[in-house]
Design a protein around this motif. Structure first.
Motif: not given
Ligand SMILES: Nc1ncnc2c1ncn2[C@@H]1O[C@H](COP(=O)(O)OP(=O)(O)OP(=O)(O)O)[C@@H](O)[C@H]1O
Ligand SMILES: [Mg+2]
Length: 150
Positions: A114-120, A127-144
């Motif tokens: 998640v922290e690596n995605v936050l850097v990106a 960064r959105s209102a809830d960047p951790i949620q955004t990063a988490t969804e992105a990782l889930k979308a690619v099976g991670l």
């Protein structure tokens, strides 16, 4: 030279490369790595780049991804003509329009996924209102989803 193959057809290209030439060195030491490559990348298509070792695949991918610039030719990408742009302008195109999945990935080893995605997201100023949620969804979308905090 490596060959680019296409899996299906239909839409307008996202990227159009025309007569891409890449030369390195000068005089007797001059080496022409790419001798006039033309190809399109179309949304939703899978494109494979194949060729023997040393045929120029990495060089071509680096030019298409705006890491290197061609010696001549045209590269139309996201409304820009990228050949001849400054490294700063190429970096801006990469930041907004290009994603790489490297064979040897360039992650920060001391950060979690998640922290690596936050850097990106920070690099993109996205960064959105809830960047951790955004990063988490992105990782889930690619099976991670199972690697989020590792
Ligand atoms: N910066 C450089 N300086 C000198 N020669 C280079 C440079 N970059 C690429 N070359 C040469 O250009 C040719 C194409 O290299 P490139 O790495 O693009 O090939 P490749 O198809 O990706 O090879 P591989 O399958 O081994 O990864 C090779 O002969 C390589 O040695
Ligand atoms: Mg290579």
């Amino acid at each position: 030279m490596a060959k680019a193959g296409r899996a299906s057809g239909g839409q307008r290209p996202l990227l159009e490369a025309r007569n891409i030439v890449k030369t390195i060195g000068t005089g007797a030491g001059e080496l022409q790595i790419l001798k006039g490559v033309s190809m399109d990348l179309v949304p939703g298509e899978l494109t494979l780049l194949m060729g023997p070792s040393g045929s120029g695949k990495t060089t071509l991918l680096s030019i298409l991804g705006c890491i290197l610039t061609a010696t001549s030719g045209e590269l139309h990408l996201a409304g820009h003509q990228a050949v001849g742009l400054s490294s700063e302008a190429l970096a801006e195109i990469r930041r907004l329009h290009v994603g790489f999945v490297f064979q040897s990935y360039n992650l920060f080893p001391t950060l979690t996924a998640v922290e690596n995605v936050l850097v990106a997201l920070d690099v993109r100023d996205a960064r959105s209102a809830d960047p951790i949620q955004t990063a988490t969804e992105a990782l889930k979308a690619v099976g991670l989803g199972h690697r989020i905090n590792t």
